[in-house]
Design a protein around this motif. Structure first.
Motif, PDB file in Angstrom:
ATOM      1  N   ASN A 145      10.431  -1.474   9.404  1.00  0.00           N
ATOM      2  CA  ASN A 145       9.898  -2.136   8.197  1.00  0.00           C
ATOM      3  C   ASN A 145       8.374  -1.687   8.099  1.00  0.00           C
ATOM      4  OD1 ASN A 145       9.898  -4.180   6.111  1.00  0.00           O
ATOM      5  ND2 ASN A 145       8.451  -5.287   7.203  1.00  0.00           N
ATOM      6  N   ILE A 146       7.876  -1.432   6.891  1.00  0.00           N
ATOM      7  CA  ILE A 146       6.569  -1.338   6.508  1.00  0.00           C
ATOM      8  C   ILE A 146       5.855  -2.606   6.355  1.00  0.00           C
ATOM      9  CG2 ILE A 146       4.829  -0.197   5.055  1.00  0.00           C
ATOM     10  CD1 ILE A 146       6.811   1.766   4.199  1.00  0.00           C
ATOM     11  N   GLU A 147       5.222  -3.299   7.358  1.00  0.00           N
ATOM     12  CA  GLU A 147       4.743  -4.338   7.534  1.00  0.00           C
ATOM     13  C   GLU A 147       3.546  -4.614   6.376  1.00  0.00           C
ATOM     14  OE1 GLU A 147       5.931  -6.790   9.168  1.00  0.00           O
ATOM     15  OE2 GLU A 147       7.013  -5.614  10.596  1.00  0.00           O
ATOM     16  N   PRO A 148       3.274  -5.827   5.889  1.00  0.00           N
ATOM     17  CA  PRO A 148       2.450  -6.019   4.694  1.00  0.00           C
ATOM     18  C   PRO A 148       0.886  -5.449   5.416  1.00  0.00           C
ATOM     19  CG  PRO A 148       3.738  -7.950   5.016  1.00  0.00           C
ATOM     20  CD  PRO A 148       4.055  -7.120   6.080  1.00  0.00           C
ATOM     21  N   ASP A 149       0.483  -5.748   6.449  1.00  0.00           N
ATOM     22  CA  ASP A 149      -0.828  -5.158   6.838  1.00  0.00           C
ATOM     23  C   ASP A 149      -0.878  -3.660   6.745  1.00  0.00           C
ATOM     24  OD1 ASP A 149      -1.928  -7.743   7.777  1.00  0.00           O
ATOM     25  OD2 ASP A 149      -1.464  -7.447   9.998  1.00  0.00           O
ATOM     26  N   THR A 150       0.243  -3.041   7.050  1.00  0.00           N
ATOM     27  CA  THR A 150       0.390  -1.602   6.755  1.00  0.00           C
ATOM     28  C   THR A 150       0.199  -0.884   5.396  1.00  0.00           C
ATOM     29  OG1 THR A 150       1.783  -1.343   8.939  1.00  0.00           O
ATOM     30  CG2 THR A 150       1.769   0.502   7.294  1.00  0.00           C
ATOM     31  N   ALA A 151       0.945  -1.882   4.527  1.00  0.00           N
ATOM     32  CA  ALA A 151       1.023  -1.476   3.091  1.00  0.00           C
ATOM     33  C   ALA A 151      -0.356  -1.670   2.647  1.00  0.00           C
ATOM     34  CB  ALA A 151       1.875  -2.412   2.362  1.00  0.00           C
ATOM     35  N   VAL A 152      -0.967  -2.870   2.953  1.00  0.00           N
ATOM     36  CA  VAL A 152      -2.329  -3.196   2.517  1.00  0.00           C
ATOM     37  C   VAL A 152      -3.327  -2.075   3.053  1.00  0.00           C
ATOM     38  CG1 VAL A 152      -4.309  -4.829   2.334  1.00  0.00           C
ATOM     39  CG2 VAL A 152      -1.907  -5.622   2.217  1.00  0.00           C
ATOM     40  N   GLU A 153      -3.240  -1.548   4.234  1.00  0.00           N
ATOM     41  CA  GLU A 153      -4.017  -0.633   4.687  1.00  0.00           C
ATOM     42  C   GLU A 153      -4.084   0.672   3.857  1.00  0.00           C
ATOM     43  OE1 GLU A 153      -5.187   1.839   9.001  1.00  0.00           O
ATOM     44  OE2 GLU A 153      -3.813   0.063   8.852  1.00  0.00           O
ATOM     45  N   LEU A 154      -2.687   1.110   3.496  1.00  0.00           N
ATOM     46  CA  LEU A 154      -2.375   2.335   2.748  1.00  0.00           C
ATOM     47  C   LEU A 154      -2.790   2.249   1.470  1.00  0.00           C
ATOM     48  CD1 LEU A 154       1.189   2.903   4.235  1.00  0.00           C
ATOM     49  CD2 LEU A 154      -0.928   4.518   4.658  1.00  0.00           C
ATOM     50  N   ALA A 155      -3.086   0.966   0.856  1.00  0.00           N
ATOM     51  CA  ALA A 155      -3.278   0.952  -0.471  1.00  0.00           C
ATOM     52  C   ALA A 155      -4.606   1.271  -0.869  1.00  0.00           C
ATOM     53  CB  ALA A 155      -3.146  -0.616  -1.067  1.00  0.00           C
ATOM     54  N   SER A 156      -5.624   1.260   0.310  1.00  0.00           N
ATOM     55  CA  SER A 156      -6.802   1.561   0.066  1.00  0.00           C
ATOM     56  C   SER A 156      -7.171   3.183  -0.108  1.00  0.00           C
ATOM     57  CB  SER A 156      -7.628   1.254   1.326  1.00  0.00           C
ATOM     58  OG  SER A 156      -7.349   1.752   2.563  1.00  0.00           O
ATOM     59  N   HIS A 157      -6.212   3.956   0.226  1.00  0.00           N
ATOM     60  CA  HIS A 157      -6.425   5.229  -0.055  1.00  0.00           C
ATOM     61  C   HIS A 157      -6.136   5.438  -1.532  1.00  0.00           C
ATOM     62  CE1 HIS A 157      -5.860   9.471   0.218  1.00  0.00           C
ATOM     63  NE2 HIS A 157      -5.884   9.674   1.672  1.00  0.00           N
ATOM     64  N   GLU A 158      -6.894   6.267  -2.139  1.00  0.00           N
ATOM     65  CA  GLU A 158      -6.872   6.443  -3.503  1.00  0.00           C
ATOM     66  C   GLU A 158      -5.617   7.280  -3.984  1.00  0.00           C
ATOM     67  OE1 GLU A 158     -10.243   9.182  -4.538  1.00  0.00           O
ATOM     68  OE2 GLU A 158      -9.486  10.817  -3.241  1.00  0.00           O
ATOM     69  N   ASN A 159      -5.270   8.125  -3.284  1.00  0.00           N
ATOM     70  CA  ASN A 159      -3.727   8.861  -3.740  1.00  0.00           C
ATOM     71  C   ASN A 159      -2.516   7.990  -3.366  1.00  0.00           C
ATOM     72  OD1 ASN A 159      -5.005  11.116  -4.545  1.00  0.00           O
ATOM     73  ND2 ASN A 159      -4.610  12.095  -3.002  1.00  0.00           N
ATOM     74  N   VAL A 160      -2.668   6.697  -2.568  1.00  0.00           N
ATOM     75  CA  VAL A 160      -1.418   5.684  -2.499  1.00  0.00           C
ATOM     76  C   VAL A 160      -1.408   4.903  -3.534  1.00  0.00           C
ATOM     77  CG1 VAL A 160      -0.329   4.317  -0.894  1.00  0.00           C
ATOM     78  CG2 VAL A 160      -1.597   6.245   0.043  1.00  0.00           C
ATOM     79  N   ALA A 161      -0.489   5.081  -4.665  1.00  0.00           N
ATOM     80  CA  ALA A 161      -0.681   4.287  -5.878  1.00  0.00           C
ATOM     81  C   ALA A 161       0.258   3.199  -5.818  1.00  0.00           C
ATOM     82  CB  ALA A 161      -0.545   5.189  -6.894  1.00  0.00           C
ATOM     83  N   GLY A 162       1.509   3.084  -5.056  1.00  0.00           N
ATOM     84  CA  GLY A 162       2.394   2.177  -5.076  1.00  0.00           C
ATOM     85  C   GLY A 162       3.305   1.824  -4.051  1.00  0.00           C
ATOM     86  N   TYR A 163       3.969   0.863  -4.077  1.00  0.00           N
ATOM     87  CA  TYR A 163       4.993   0.482  -2.927  1.00  0.00           C
ATOM     88  C   TYR A 163       6.196   0.275  -3.496  1.00  0.00           C
ATOM     89  CZ  TYR A 163       6.262  -2.594   0.921  1.00  0.00           C
ATOM     90  OH  TYR A 163       7.145  -3.353   1.968  1.00  0.00           O
ATOM     91  N   LYS A 164       7.180   0.863  -2.780  1.00  0.00           N
ATOM     92  CA  LYS A 164       8.625   0.412  -3.535  1.00  0.00           C
ATOM     93  C   LYS A 164       9.319  -0.338  -2.545  1.00  0.00           C
ATOM     94  CE  LYS A 164      13.345   2.443  -4.475  1.00  0.00           C
ATOM     95  NZ  LYS A 164      14.054   3.694  -4.542  1.00  0.00           N
ATOM     96  N   ALA A 165       9.549  -1.686  -3.234  1.00  0.00           N
ATOM     97  CA  ALA A 165       9.992  -2.563  -2.040  1.00  0.00           C
ATOM     98  C   ALA A 165      11.429  -2.743  -2.203  1.00  0.00           C
ATOM     99  CB  ALA A 165       9.384  -4.019  -2.462  1.00  0.00           C
ATOM    100  N   ALA A 166      12.320  -2.612  -0.918  1.00  0.00           N
ATOM    101  CA  ALA A 166      13.682  -2.720  -1.046  1.00  0.00           C
ATOM    102  C   ALA A 166      14.122  -3.523   0.476  1.00  0.00           C
ATOM    103  CB  ALA A 166      14.366  -1.301  -1.079  1.00  0.00           C
ATOM    104  N   SER A 167      13.202  -4.192   0.843  1.00  0.00           N
ATOM    105  CA  SER A 167      13.564  -4.991   2.097  1.00  0.00           C
ATOM    106  C   SER A 167      14.366  -5.999   1.976  1.00  0.00           C
ATOM    107  CB  SER A 167      12.131  -5.281   2.772  1.00  0.00           C
ATOM    108  OG  SER A 167      11.371  -6.258   2.090  1.00  0.00           O
TER     109      SER A 167
END
Length: 314
Positions: A145-167
């Motif tokens: 699982n991509i944990e919420p903290d990980t997703a939030v950390e990645l969201a700060s990167h200018e090229n990471v524009a989204g998250y596809k949620a299939a958990s």
């Protein structure tokens, strides 16, 4: 980076094969045009639904190029993920060179990296490829699982524009939407049955399997939810609910390819080790598709001659 609007409906496209298991590019391009005409907001070739696991790297790129060539005015988001960071980077660079508008990157499967490894993996690609990138969380396929903290950390990167949620974890999906609300970051449903709930907690749309079969009706459902018309969205969700269930009675894309063949949109052929839909499920799938050809219960959506629904104001 060129921004793209990651709200709305993005069909996870199938890859059609001919009798020799070669890619049927003519059918692929016809299908891309059908979906664009139906009003989808973008196309996602060579993901899990596109049988990326059995395509060569050259075939990946050829599919992306063919879809880009076929459409006029919708973004093409190429699936370029791998459990090998170098391989994912190579696929991403080649898709960018081919003209893709964005990338969909499944989290590494089988080797099950820790969260810090996931961050390093996605950041390596985001640092190197200047395209909007969607991080794809599907623990049922990846074992991690991509944990919420990980997703939030990645969201700060200018090229990471989204998250596809299939958990399947709506609480987690809502938390990520909440914690990235101030970012330019889209949370997209990766599970058709959870599309409306995902939008209700801050999601922006869906990367959808069902939209291959019912694009207009899926667009109507998502459009209503995004506009806050949840009464209409619920009715359309209920109309599509039986289809959502039938499309996952066996491993995706087995059922959706069968549905595509029933509707006349493309062959049901799959590359081994996937196999055709079991006979025991075909009759129920045919019945659900036949039911959807009737008039919609929701104003503004009517059945067309080929069974698709048309939203009058889209």
């Amino acid at each position: 980076m060129t921004d793209i609007d990651l709200s709305g409906v993005f069909p996870a496209m199938c890859t059609p094969f001919d009798e020799d298991e070669r890619i049927d590019f003519e059918t692929l391009q016809t299908d891309a045009q059908r979906l664009e005409t139906a009003g989808v907001d973008g196309l996602v070739p060579v993901g899990s639904t596109g049988e990326s696991a059995t395509l060569t790297h050259d075939e990946h790129v050829q599919v992306v190029e063919a879809v880009i060539e076929a459409v006029d005015d919708v973004p093409v988001i190429a699936g370029t993920g791998s459990n090998n960071t170098r391989e994912a980077l190579e696929l991403s660079e080649r898709a960018a060179d081919a003209g893709a508008d964005g990338l969909l990157l499944i989290s590494p499967y089988y080797n099950k990296p820790e969260q810090r490894g996931l961050v390093e993996h996605f950041r390596t690609i985001a640092d190197a490829v200047d395209l909007p990138q969607i991080v794809y969380n599907v623990p049922s396929r990846t074992g991690r699982n991509i944990e919420p903290d990980t997703a939030v950390e990645l969201a700060s990167h200018e090229n990471v524009a989204g998250y596809k949620a299939a958990s399947g974890d709506l609480g987690q999906i809502g938390e990520i939407a909440e914690r990235t609300a101030d970012e330019e970051f889209a949370v997209l449903s990766g599970d058709d049955a959870l599309t409306v709930p995902t939008i209700s907690v801050g999601g922006t749309g869906t990367i959808s399997v069902a939209a291959n079969v019912e694009p207009e009706r899926t667009c109507a459902m998502v459009g209503a939810a995004l506009e806050g018309d949840y009464a209409r969205a619920r009715e359309l969700h209920r109309e599509l609910g039986p289809l959502f269930r039938e499309l996952f009675v066996e491993t995706n894309p087995i059922p959706v390819k069968e549905a595509m063949q029933i509707r006349g949109y493309g062959p049901a052929r799959l590359r081994s080790p996937l196999s055709r839909l079991a006979d025991e499920y075909r009759e129920d799938l045919e019945a659900v598709l036949a039911d959807l050809e009737g008039e919609s219960a929701v104003d503004g959506v009517d059945a067309s001659d080929d069974g698709a629904a048309v939203e009058s104001d889209r």
